[in-house]
Design an enzyme around this catalytic site. Structure first.
Site, mmCIF file in Angstrom:
data_model
loop_
_atom_site.group_PDB
_atom_site.id
_atom_site.type_symbol
_atom_site.label_atom_id
_atom_site.label_comp_id
_atom_site.label_asym_id
_atom_site.label_seq_id
_atom_site.Cartn_x
_atom_site.Cartn_y
_atom_site.Cartn_z
ATOM 1 N N GLU A 278 0.982 -1.008 -0.486
ATOM 2 C CA GLU A 278 -0.246 -0.058 -0.069
ATOM 3 C C GLU A 278 1.031 1.217 0.056
ATOM 4 O O GLU A 278 0.495 2.377 -0.756
ATOM 5 C CB GLU A 278 -0.898 0.017 0.898
ATOM 6 C CG GLU A 278 -1.562 -1.075 0.949
ATOM 7 C CD GLU A 278 -3.058 -1.136 -0.040
ATOM 8 O OE1 GLU A 278 -3.352 -0.404 -0.581
ATOM 9 O OE2 GLU A 278 -3.282 -2.513 -0.571
ATOM 10 N N TRP A 281 1.986 2.291 -3.120
ATOM 11 C CA TRP A 281 0.638 2.608 -4.253
ATOM 12 C C TRP A 281 1.417 4.270 -3.931
ATOM 13 O O TRP A 281 0.866 4.916 -4.566
ATOM 14 C CB TRP A 281 -0.477 1.905 -3.645
ATOM 15 C CG TRP A 281 -1.053 1.234 -4.171
ATOM 16 C CD1 TRP A 281 -1.501 -0.413 -3.935
ATOM 17 C CD2 TRP A 281 -1.953 0.987 -6.194
ATOM 18 N NE1 TRP A 281 -1.564 -1.105 -5.059
ATOM 19 C CE2 TRP A 281 -2.106 -0.119 -5.853
ATOM 20 C CE3 TRP A 281 -2.248 2.068 -6.669
ATOM 21 C CZ2 TRP A 281 -2.366 -1.055 -7.252
ATOM 22 C CZ3 TRP A 281 -2.342 1.690 -8.055
ATOM 23 C CH2 TRP A 281 -2.520 0.017 -8.187
ATOM 24 N N TRP A 309 -20.454 13.378 -19.908
ATOM 25 C CA TRP A 309 -19.917 13.470 -18.882
ATOM 26 C C TRP A 309 -21.402 13.865 -18.766
ATOM 27 O O TRP A 309 -22.231 14.989 -19.275
ATOM 28 C CB TRP A 309 -19.296 14.019 -17.514
ATOM 29 C CG TRP A 309 -18.188 13.737 -17.724
ATOM 30 C CD1 TRP A 309 -17.398 14.522 -18.527
ATOM 31 C CD2 TRP A 309 -17.505 12.541 -17.174
ATOM 32 N NE1 TRP A 309 -16.005 13.558 -18.400
ATOM 33 C CE2 TRP A 309 -16.200 12.576 -17.364
ATOM 34 C CE3 TRP A 309 -18.125 11.567 -16.375
ATOM 35 C CZ2 TRP A 309 -15.374 11.377 -17.116
ATOM 36 C CZ3 TRP A 309 -17.883 10.766 -15.680
ATOM 37 C CH2 TRP A 309 -16.114 10.235 -15.999
ATOM 38 N N ASN A 344 -10.469 3.095 2.996
ATOM 39 C CA ASN A 344 -10.229 2.727 1.251
ATOM 40 C C ASN A 344 -11.181 2.277 0.408
ATOM 41 O O ASN A 344 -11.653 2.520 -0.629
ATOM 42 C CB ASN A 344 -8.937 1.827 1.310
ATOM 43 C CG ASN A 344 -8.271 2.177 -0.261
ATOM 44 O OD1 ASN A 344 -8.113 3.245 -2.000
ATOM 45 N ND2 ASN A 344 -7.834 0.727 -0.622
ATOM 46 N N TRP A 362 -14.666 13.042 -12.974
ATOM 47 C CA TRP A 362 -14.144 12.852 -11.613
ATOM 48 C C TRP A 362 -13.592 13.511 -11.655
ATOM 49 O O TRP A 362 -12.777 13.851 -9.779
ATOM 50 C CB TRP A 362 -12.993 11.722 -11.774
ATOM 51 C CG TRP A 362 -11.774 12.020 -13.071
ATOM 52 C CD1 TRP A 362 -12.171 11.533 -14.526
ATOM 53 C CD2 TRP A 362 -10.577 12.833 -13.259
ATOM 54 N NE1 TRP A 362 -11.151 12.290 -14.902
ATOM 55 C CE2 TRP A 362 -10.391 12.354 -14.621
ATOM 56 C CE3 TRP A 362 -10.043 13.017 -11.707
ATOM 57 C CZ2 TRP A 362 -9.185 13.185 -14.401
ATOM 58 C CZ3 TRP A 362 -9.006 13.628 -11.878
ATOM 59 C CH2 TRP A 362 -8.068 13.850 -13.647
ATOM 60 N N TRP A 385 -8.558 8.636 -8.320
ATOM 61 C CA TRP A 385 -9.442 9.106 -9.144
ATOM 62 C C TRP A 385 -9.814 8.545 -9.976
ATOM 63 O O TRP A 385 -10.545 8.070 -10.998
ATOM 64 C CB TRP A 385 -10.324 10.229 -8.918
ATOM 65 C CG TRP A 385 -10.924 11.574 -7.285
ATOM 66 C CD1 TRP A 385 -10.656 11.354 -6.482
ATOM 67 C CD2 TRP A 385 -12.833 10.714 -7.620
ATOM 68 N NE1 TRP A 385 -11.317 11.653 -5.431
ATOM 69 C CE2 TRP A 385 -12.382 11.431 -5.851
ATOM 70 C CE3 TRP A 385 -12.962 10.561 -7.877
ATOM 71 C CZ2 TRP A 385 -13.476 11.284 -5.702
ATOM 72 C CZ3 TRP A 385 -14.222 10.521 -7.458
ATOM 73 C CH2 TRP A 385 -14.523 10.677 -6.276
HETATM 74 P P1 FAD Z 1 -3.098 2.357 4.824
HETATM 75 O O1 FAD Z 1 -4.341 0.551 4.478
HETATM 76 O O2 FAD Z 1 -3.071 1.696 6.730
HETATM 77 O O3 FAD Z 1 -1.781 2.243 4.114
HETATM 78 C C1 FAD Z 1 -0.658 2.937 4.429
HETATM 79 C C2 FAD Z 1 -0.820 3.916 3.757
HETATM 80 O O4 FAD Z 1 -0.964 3.904 2.212
HETATM 81 C C3 FAD Z 1 -1.726 5.014 3.783
HETATM 82 O O5 FAD Z 1 -1.357 5.482 5.034
HETATM 83 C C4 FAD Z 1 -1.122 6.082 2.493
HETATM 84 O O6 FAD Z 1 -0.043 6.715 2.292
HETATM 85 C C5 FAD Z 1 -0.396 4.425 1.571
HETATM 86 N N1 FAD Z 1 -1.688 3.902 0.452
HETATM 87 C C6 FAD Z 1 -2.641 3.027 1.314
HETATM 88 N N2 FAD Z 1 -3.514 2.677 -0.243
HETATM 89 C C7 FAD Z 1 -2.887 3.849 -0.989
HETATM 90 C C8 FAD Z 1 -4.017 3.494 -2.426
HETATM 91 N N3 FAD Z 1 -4.726 3.020 -2.735
HETATM 92 N N4 FAD Z 1 -3.203 4.511 -3.322
HETATM 93 C C9 FAD Z 1 -2.253 5.238 -2.539
HETATM 94 N N5 FAD Z 1 -1.514 5.600 -1.553
HETATM 95 C C10 FAD Z 1 -1.960 4.521 -0.267
HETATM 96 N N6 FAD Z 1 -5.005 8.281 -0.054
HETATM 97 C C11 FAD Z 1 -4.088 9.605 0.946
HETATM 98 O O7 FAD Z 1 -3.797 9.041 0.633
HETATM 99 N N7 FAD Z 1 -4.397 10.801 -0.185
HETATM 100 C C12 FAD Z 1 -6.039 11.435 -0.696
HETATM 101 O O8 FAD Z 1 -6.428 12.248 -0.712
HETATM 102 C C13 FAD Z 1 -6.514 9.493 -1.256
HETATM 103 N N8 FAD Z 1 -7.517 9.878 -1.858
HETATM 104 C C14 FAD Z 1 -8.052 8.753 -2.626
HETATM 105 C C15 FAD Z 1 -9.569 8.756 -3.711
HETATM 106 C C16 FAD Z 1 -10.183 8.146 -3.725
HETATM 107 C C17 FAD Z 1 -10.695 7.562 -4.665
HETATM 108 C C18 FAD Z 1 -9.622 6.679 -3.803
HETATM 109 C C19 FAD Z 1 -10.295 5.408 -3.966
HETATM 110 C C20 FAD Z 1 -8.378 6.777 -2.541
HETATM 111 C C21 FAD Z 1 -7.733 8.007 -2.046
HETATM 112 N N9 FAD Z 1 -6.023 7.313 -1.032
HETATM 113 C C22 FAD Z 1 -5.815 8.890 -0.683
HETATM 114 C C23 FAD Z 1 -5.910 6.320 -0.611
HETATM 115 C C24 FAD Z 1 -6.423 5.484 0.292
HETATM 116 O O9 FAD Z 1 -7.685 5.445 0.208
HETATM 117 C C25 FAD Z 1 -5.714 6.050 1.432
HETATM 118 O O10 FAD Z 1 -4.746 5.811 1.537
HETATM 119 C C26 FAD Z 1 -5.990 5.294 2.555
HETATM 120 O O11 FAD Z 1 -7.490 4.472 2.746
HETATM 121 C C27 FAD Z 1 -5.425 5.862 3.935
HETATM 122 O O12 FAD Z 1 -5.965 4.850 5.077
HETATM 123 P P2 FAD Z 1 -4.825 4.269 6.328
HETATM 124 O O13 FAD Z 1 -3.595 5.303 6.039
HETATM 125 O O14 FAD Z 1 -5.246 3.847 6.885
HETATM 126 O O15 FAD Z 1 -4.025 3.151 4.616
#
Ligand code: FAD
Length: 478
Positions: A278, A281, A309, A344, A362, A385
């Protein structure tokens, strides 16, 4: 360093509001005097922070200032165009060098290049460092020198490089500050007052480096089941580190090595590897932002420029308010409004719903998230997005349309998440919690629900919306 013996350094804090693993601060710590500077950049070219991010920023700056004061330092706050402010502070403190950790958004990089040139003209050394990613964005390219567009090969390549460098400890001492004017956080009015809508944020979050470290430690102590439970919005299974990472209160290398350490000391490797992917990502998003500076505004797949759209403003508002009539969507949008964060899995569902069920561009969803998320991130938000919309790199294909009922039933089977955020339907039996409109009038009455009054009927029928989305997509399919 001999040439630093009578030096006046500025460390310019930006998306790195921490003391540990801060290469720019480590460099500045060698100077004779030090100015720790944060600038609220009012350059119209820079994307203004959203409201929830402004709230976070205020609290993160307060925490950083308090941490600096334990080392005899303090944070100098200035507002204005960053290029002007850096040069004028450099003159005020007769700076010999200005240090910062790099950022990767196009406007930020352009500003940094311009500042580096202006400082050079003033005879001041500028120094930038990597600090906010595991691997420098742009370092990995294909054989032809182009961007890697698919996550798995990208992440495999990152891993093949071995572990990133170890995090640096925070400085034990810092040079004394220069006596210069600082604005106050109160001047900046980052936090809402009339109305004060930030109660839910205050109740949910503690910004700052110490809170980030504690959160990471608590999470890794109890990471069991992350790989499976991370998709369950009703369970507190994920780290919730995202706003801390966004504002750089903890460095990704620190998170990486803490996770590896946990794996070496008994944490399940499957969960740790999933967690690290993650973080991967996040790296991938920054890598994309580097190669596609217009990630937040332009479709990576150009055929989406012609997408028909509907952009119905009333529907957008209904989605923003969590009143679509689809409980999992509404729960997510209300969690976001209340806490500045959304799980997420639910982010994917609500984003898909906006783009595919409502046919809203989007970019309008991205903008709403930008304004309301405490972790609103220039790379992650835009890349995610575009991923959901199908217009991005390695994106989910547009024709894969999430069914919000099945998503709810699969990932929130007992409805605990929906019941928390959509209390007006909490008394429904589990079998109707994700589709209240299928409950009989008697069952609705028993749960205290008047559909269309106390809770909305679905804004669109799923099957009709799905068909409409596929027809719209057919218009741009090549
Ligand atoms: P954990 O599961 O604990 O993951 C650890 C870290 O990994 C996160 O803190 C984050 O930095 C990174 N991470 C996790 N999932 C993703 C992912 N899919 N993409 C990129 N990095 C990820 N994340 C943001 O940090 N900022 C945003 O503005 C953002 N906007 C999003 C918009 C959409 C439409 C979607 C689908 C996802 C978005 N995310 C965003 C990704 C993700 O949803 C969040 O990072 C995650 O939910 C954060 O929760 P956590 O720290 O508990 O994640």
């Amino acid at each position: 360093m001999a040439d630093d013996l009578q030096s006046s350094a500025i460390v310019w804090f930006r998306d790195d509001l921490r003391l540990a693993d801060h290469p720019a601060l480590t460099a500045g710590a060698r100077a004779t005097t030090l100015t720790c500077l944060y600038i609220l950049d009012e350059d119209p070219a820079a994307r203004a922070l959203g409201s929830a991010s402004r709230w976070w920023l205020a609290n993160a700056l307060r925490a950083l200032d308090a941490d600096l004061r334990t080392l005899g330092q303090r944070l100098v706050l200035r507002r204005g165009k960053a290029r002007d402010v850096v040069c004028s502070v450099a003159r005020e403190v007769q700076a010999t060098q200005v240090y910062w950790n790099r950022r990767y958004d196009a406007a930020g990089m352009a500003t940094d290049d311009a500042i580096a040139a202006a400082l050079k003209a003033l005879g001041v050394r500028g120094g930038s460092f990597p600090g906010n990613c595991l691997i420098e964005p742009g370092r990995l390219v294909t054989k032809d020198g182009g961007p890697l567009r698919v996550f798995t090969p990208f992440w495999n390549r990152v891993q093949s490089l071995g572990a990133p460098r170890l995090p640096m400890p925070p400085p034990k001492e810092l040079p004394p500050p220069r006596d210069i004017r600082s604005e106050t956080l109160e001047d900046w009015k980052l936090e809402p007052t009339a109305p004060d809508w930030a109660g839910g944020l205050r109740a949910t979050w503690t910004p700052g480096e110490k809170a980030a470290r504690d959160r990471l430690a608590d999470f890794l102590d109890d990471i069991h089941d992350y790989a499976d439970a991370r998709d369950r919005p009703g369970k507190p299974a994920t780290s919730r580190l995202s706003p801390h990472l966004r504002f750089g209160e903890i460095a990704p290398v620190a998170v990486f090595h803490a996770a590896r350490f946990a794996a070496d000391h008994g944490a399940p490797s499957r969960d740790i590897e999933k967690f690290l992917s993650e973080l991967g990502w996040r790296e991938f998003s920054y890598h994309l932002l580097h190669h596609y500076p217009a990630l937040a505004t332009e479709n990576l797949q150009k055929r989406f420029d012609a997408f028909p759209w509907l952009n119905d403003d009333a529907a957008l508002k209904t989605w923003q308010r969590g009143k679509t009539g689809y409980p999992i969507v509404d729960a997510g949008m209300r969690e976001l409004w209340h806490t500045g964060w959304m799980h997420n899995r639910v982010r994917m569902v609500v984003a898909s719903f906006l783009v595919k069920h409502l046919l809203i561009d989007w970019r309008r969803g991205e903008q709403w998230f930008w304004d309301t998320l405490v972790d609103a991130d220039p790379a992650n938000n835009a890349a995610s997005w575009q991923w959901v919309a199908g217009s991005g790199a390695d994106a989910a294909p547009f024709f894969r349309i999430f069914n919000p009922i099945l998503q709810g039933e699969k990932f929130d089977p007992a409805g605990s998440y929906v019941r928390r955020w959509v209390p007006e339907i909490a008394a429904l039996p589990d079998r109707f919690i994700h589709k209240p409109w299928l409950a009989s009038p008697r069952e609705l009455a028993a749960a205290g629900i008047a559909l269309g009054k106390t809770y909305p009927k679905p804004i669109v029928d799923h099957d009709v919306a799905r068909k409409r989305a596929l027809e719209a997509f057919a218009a741009i399919r090549t």
